[in-house]
Design a protein around this motif. Structure first.
Motif, PDB file in Angstrom:
ATOM      1  N   ARG A  20      -7.634  -9.391   6.311  1.00 51.53           N
ATOM      2  CA  ARG A  20      -8.828  -8.885   5.620  1.00 51.53           C
ATOM      3  C   ARG A  20      -8.438  -7.969   4.465  1.00 51.53           C
ATOM      4  NH1 ARG A  20     -11.989  -4.262   5.991  1.00 51.53           N
ATOM      5  NH2 ARG A  20     -10.611  -3.426   7.595  1.00 51.53           N
ATOM      6  N   LEU A  21      -7.437  -7.105   4.687  1.00 47.53           N
ATOM      7  CA  LEU A  21      -6.984  -6.206   3.630  1.00 47.53           C
ATOM      8  C   LEU A  21      -6.385  -6.999   2.466  1.00 47.53           C
ATOM      9  CD1 LEU A  21      -5.319  -3.360   5.738  1.00 47.53           C
ATOM     10  CD2 LEU A  21      -7.664  -3.503   4.897  1.00 47.53           C
ATOM     11  N   PHE A  22      -5.594  -8.004   2.794  1.00 48.37           N
ATOM     12  CA  PHE A  22      -5.029  -8.854   1.745  1.00 48.37           C
ATOM     13  C   PHE A  22      -6.136  -9.507   0.919  1.00 48.37           C
ATOM     14  CE2 PHE A  22      -4.524 -13.429   0.953  1.00 48.37           C
ATOM     15  CZ  PHE A  22      -3.722 -13.365  -0.188  1.00 48.37           C
ATOM     16  N   ALA A  23      -7.170 -10.018   1.589  1.00 50.55           N
ATOM     17  CA  ALA A  23      -8.250 -10.707   0.889  1.00 50.55           C
ATOM     18  C   ALA A  23      -8.952  -9.779  -0.094  1.00 50.55           C
ATOM     19  CB  ALA A  23      -9.248 -11.287   1.888  1.00 50.55           C
ATOM     20  N   MET A  24      -9.115  -8.514   0.275  1.00 50.85           N
ATOM     21  CA  MET A  24      -9.765  -7.559  -0.629  1.00 50.85           C
ATOM     22  C   MET A  24      -8.894  -7.292  -1.853  1.00 50.85           C
ATOM     23  SD  MET A  24     -12.461  -5.762  -1.244  1.00 50.85           S
ATOM     24  CE  MET A  24     -13.387  -5.545   0.300  1.00 50.85           C
ATOM     25  N   VAL A  25      -7.569  -7.133  -1.643  1.00 51.99           N
ATOM     26  CA  VAL A  25      -6.663  -6.939  -2.785  1.00 51.99           C
ATOM     27  C   VAL A  25      -6.676  -8.176  -3.677  1.00 51.99           C
ATOM     28  CG1 VAL A  25      -4.268  -6.568  -3.492  1.00 51.99           C
ATOM     29  CG2 VAL A  25      -5.171  -5.356  -1.503  1.00 51.99           C
ATOM     30  N   ALA A  26      -6.644  -9.349  -3.075  1.00 54.14           N
ATOM     31  CA  ALA A  26      -6.609 -10.593  -3.832  1.00 54.14           C
ATOM     32  C   ALA A  26      -7.897 -10.798  -4.622  1.00 54.14           C
ATOM     33  CB  ALA A  26      -6.384 -11.769  -2.884  1.00 54.14           C
ATOM     34  N   LYS A  27      -9.013 -10.389  -4.056  1.00 52.82           N
ATOM     35  CA  LYS A  27     -10.292 -10.559  -4.736  1.00 52.82           C
ATOM     36  C   LYS A  27     -10.363  -9.725  -6.003  1.00 52.82           C
ATOM     37  CE  LYS A  27     -15.279  -9.933  -4.073  1.00 52.82           C
ATOM     38  NZ  LYS A  27     -16.343  -9.538  -3.123  1.00 52.82           N
ATOM     39  N   LEU A  29      -7.572  -8.149  -7.376  1.00 53.14           N
ATOM     40  CA  LEU A  29      -6.259  -8.102  -8.044  1.00 53.14           C
ATOM     41  C   LEU A  29      -5.870  -6.662  -8.370  1.00 53.14           C
ATOM     42  CD1 LEU A  29      -6.471 -11.230 -10.377  1.00 53.14           C
ATOM     43  CD2 LEU A  29      -5.350 -11.016  -8.155  1.00 53.14           C
ATOM     44  N   SER A  30      -6.110  -5.789  -7.412  1.00 50.35           N
ATOM     45  CA  SER A  30      -5.807  -4.365  -7.601  1.00 50.35           C
ATOM     46  C   SER A  30      -5.727  -3.686  -6.240  1.00 50.35           C
ATOM     47  CB  SER A  30      -6.886  -3.697  -8.460  1.00 50.35           C
ATOM     48  OG  SER A  30      -6.753  -2.294  -8.428  1.00 50.35           O
ATOM     49  N   PHE A  31      -4.593  -3.031  -5.969  1.00 47.30           N
ATOM     50  CA  PHE A  31      -4.485  -2.249  -4.745  1.00 47.30           C
ATOM     51  C   PHE A  31      -5.379  -1.014  -4.815  1.00 47.30           C
ATOM     52  CE2 PHE A  31      -0.693  -4.800  -4.143  1.00 47.30           C
ATOM     53  CZ  PHE A  31      -0.594  -4.921  -2.769  1.00 47.30           C
ATOM     54  N   VAL A  32      -5.449  -0.414  -5.989  1.00 47.21           N
ATOM     55  CA  VAL A  32      -6.239   0.812  -6.148  1.00 47.21           C
ATOM     56  C   VAL A  32      -7.719   0.537  -5.893  1.00 47.21           C
ATOM     57  CG1 VAL A  32      -6.961   2.598  -7.771  1.00 47.21           C
ATOM     58  CG2 VAL A  32      -4.576   1.835  -7.741  1.00 47.21           C
ATOM     59  N   GLU A  33      -8.248  -0.531  -6.524  1.00 47.90           N
ATOM     60  CA  GLU A  33      -9.664  -0.852  -6.355  1.00 47.90           C
ATOM     61  C   GLU A  33      -9.962  -1.260  -4.924  1.00 47.90           C
ATOM     62  OE1 GLU A  33     -13.699  -1.464  -7.213  1.00 47.90           O
ATOM     63  OE2 GLU A  33     -12.101  -0.324  -8.213  1.00 47.90           O
ATOM     64  N   ALA A  34      -9.086  -2.065  -4.324  1.00 47.98           N
ATOM     65  CA  ALA A  34      -9.299  -2.486  -2.942  1.00 47.98           C
ATOM     66  C   ALA A  34      -9.272  -1.291  -1.997  1.00 47.98           C
ATOM     67  CB  ALA A  34      -8.241  -3.509  -2.541  1.00 47.98           C
ATOM     68  N   ALA A  35      -8.342  -0.363  -2.232  1.00 48.79           N
ATOM     69  CA  ALA A  35      -8.241   0.825  -1.386  1.00 48.79           C
ATOM     70  C   ALA A  35      -9.503   1.676  -1.507  1.00 48.79           C
ATOM     71  CB  ALA A  35      -7.008   1.635  -1.771  1.00 48.79           C
ATOM     72  N   ARG A  36     -10.032   1.776  -2.735  1.00 47.89           N
ATOM     73  CA  ARG A  36     -11.257   2.573  -2.941  1.00 47.89           C
ATOM     74  C   ARG A  36     -12.433   1.957  -2.194  1.00 47.89           C
ATOM     75  NH1 ARG A  36     -15.620   2.840  -6.310  1.00 47.89           N
ATOM     76  NH2 ARG A  36     -15.101   0.894  -7.369  1.00 47.89           N
ATOM     77  N   THR A  44      -1.127   2.818   2.409  1.00 48.79           N
ATOM     78  CA  THR A  44      -1.379   2.095   3.658  1.00 48.79           C
ATOM     79  C   THR A  44      -1.684   0.636   3.383  1.00 48.79           C
ATOM     80  OG1 THR A  44      -2.221   4.091   4.726  1.00 48.79           O
ATOM     81  CG2 THR A  44      -2.858   1.977   5.700  1.00 48.79           C
ATOM     82  N   LEU A  45      -2.500   0.408   2.376  1.00 50.33           N
ATOM     83  CA  LEU A  45      -2.871  -0.954   2.013  1.00 50.33           C
ATOM     84  C   LEU A  45      -1.643  -1.760   1.607  1.00 50.33           C
ATOM     85  CD1 LEU A  45      -5.380  -2.730   1.749  1.00 50.33           C
ATOM     86  CD2 LEU A  45      -5.617  -1.936  -0.597  1.00 50.33           C
ATOM     87  N   LEU A  52       2.052  -8.286   6.367  1.00 51.13           N
ATOM     88  CA  LEU A  52       1.504  -9.631   6.493  1.00 51.13           C
ATOM     89  C   LEU A  52       2.439 -10.649   5.852  1.00 51.13           C
ATOM     90  CD1 LEU A  52      -0.851 -11.497   7.305  1.00 51.13           C
ATOM     91  CD2 LEU A  52      -1.877 -11.011   5.067  1.00 51.13           C
ATOM     92  N   GLU A  53       2.985 -10.302   4.697  1.00 50.59           N
ATOM     93  CA  GLU A  53       3.939 -11.193   4.034  1.00 50.59           C
ATOM     94  C   GLU A  53       5.163 -11.429   4.914  1.00 50.59           C
ATOM     95  OE1 GLU A  53       3.211 -10.493  -0.729  1.00 50.59           O
ATOM     96  OE2 GLU A  53       4.375  -8.988   0.376  1.00 50.59           O
ATOM     97  N   ASP A  54       5.654 -10.376   5.553  1.00 47.17           N
ATOM     98  CA  ASP A  54       6.795 -10.531   6.452  1.00 47.17           C
ATOM     99  C   ASP A  54       6.451 -11.439   7.628  1.00 47.17           C
ATOM    100  OD1 ASP A  54       8.354  -8.936   4.885  1.00 47.17           O
ATOM    101  OD2 ASP A  54       8.001  -7.108   6.045  1.00 47.17           O
ATOM    102  N   THR A  55       5.247 -11.259   8.172  1.00 51.11           N
ATOM    103  CA  THR A  55       4.816 -12.076   9.301  1.00 51.11           C
ATOM    104  C   THR A  55       4.742 -13.548   8.927  1.00 51.11           C
ATOM    105  OG1 THR A  55       3.529 -10.242  10.218  1.00 51.11           O
ATOM    106  CG2 THR A  55       2.949 -12.457  10.960  1.00 51.11           C
ATOM    107  N   LEU A  56       4.236 -13.814   7.726  1.00 50.28           N
ATOM    108  CA  LEU A  56       4.066 -15.196   7.276  1.00 50.28           C
ATOM    109  C   LEU A  56       5.348 -15.783   6.699  1.00 50.28           C
ATOM    110  CD1 LEU A  56       0.593 -14.885   5.515  1.00 50.28           C
ATOM    111  CD2 LEU A  56       1.075 -16.006   7.684  1.00 50.28           C
TER     112      LEU A  56
END
Length: 304
Positions: A20-27, A29-36, A44-45, A52-56
């Motif tokens: 879910r966190l990845f999807a928000m960043v991807a939507k 395209l910003s860690f800062v905006e997704a974190a906000r 943390t994000l 998740l990248e390591d898991t996949l």
């Protein structure tokens, strides 16, 4: 880190919250905006997405000092995961605590005229049915920022061009043209059926500076008429009052003409009809829509 073909977790599990966190960043395209938007620290994000990248066993995002981009694997994962996350959130929302009485403050903004005549009665009926709900309704024709101003929900006349918002059509609002009997007699020489050029040349009262009136031709194509702007006021009710005083033609919801009785005369245009406006409910993210907001939205839609 790169991989081809199917994405799969190395140990057979995939943390849904990390997805879910990845999807928000991807939507965004910003860690800062997704974190906000998520209310979590950027660090943390970033750490959770890396996990998740390591898991996949695949790099999902390309990070530089200036921008964030999706890799091919990231695009594929987002395309497949986002609908599933939406569906899962909906199922959980309707299953967990479904018997709980909705509670909390409901902050809503809506257009002045439609808000006062149709949305407000529906919202307050919803509040009467659910005593633990409190409504804070702001009526304005301005496009306020839902996130920055802290609104749960907005009702807006379309089209909705903000890609950051989810838009859900609520209903169609019929519009029409009208002028005072004196204006019809003195300016229009008694005519109530006008050709397009005449309508474009006579004084008009607009609800928005530089606005246009959408007319639909008989062949179905749209004609954006730019009226002769004489007076402008951002409240349709006041614009109608100006038209009653004989200051020009006004374009407004038909339901707003009814209280004026014979103070206004309806006008028509040769070969064209006034296009209705579509009203939408908009909100920042479908997955973050609280239950009280979803229930209120369904209530308004059903009773509009």
């Amino acid at each position: 880190m790169g991989c081809r073909g199917r994405l799969h977790p190395m140990d057979g599990t995939m943390p849904l919250d990390d997805l879910r966190l990845f999807a928000m960043v991807a939507k965004h395209l910003s860690f800062v905006e997704a974190a906000r938007r998520l209310g979590v620290p950027t660090s943390t994000l970033s750490r959770r997405v890396a996990s998740l990248e390591d898991t996949l066993g695949a790099r999902l995002l390309q990070r530089t000092s200036r921008r964030v981009g999706l890799t091919e694997e990231g695009e594929r994962l987002l395309e497949r995961a986002e609908p599933l996350l939406d569906a899962l959130a909906s199922v959980l929302d309707r299953t967990v605590d479904r018997e709980e009485e909705p509670a909390g403050r409901l902050r809503v903004t809506a257009p002045v005229l439609t808000g006062s005549q149709r949305i407000a009665p529906a919202l307050f009926a919803f509040a009467a049915k659910h005593p633990r709900i409190s409504v804070e309704l702001t009526l304005t024709n301005a496009r306020v920022s839902l996130v920055e101003e802290g609104y749960d929900l907005a009702f807006r006349i379309g089209p909705i061009q903000d890609a950051e918002l989810v838009a859900r059509r609520i209903w169609s609002v019929p519009f029409g043209l009208a002028a005072s009997p004196r204006f019809v007699l003195e300016v229009l020489q008694g005519r109530t059926r006008l050709d397009r050029d005449t309508l474009a040349s006579v004084p008009a009262v607009l609800s928005r500076a530089g606005g246009t009136w959408p007319l639909r031709r008989k062949d179905g194509s749209l004609d954006e008429l730019r009226p002769h702007e004489r007076h402008t006021v951002n409240d349709p009710r006041v614009a109608i009052a100006a038209a009653v005083e004989g200051l020009g033609v006004v374009c407004a919801p038909l339901e707003a003409f009814e209280p004026q009785g014979d103070k206004l005369v309806r006008l028509t245009v040769v070969g064209r009809t006034v296009e209705p406006r579509e009203l939408f409910a908009v909100y920042p993210s479908r997955r973050l829509l609280p239950r009280r907001v979803r229930l209120a939205l369904d209530w308004v839609r059903e009773r509009g």
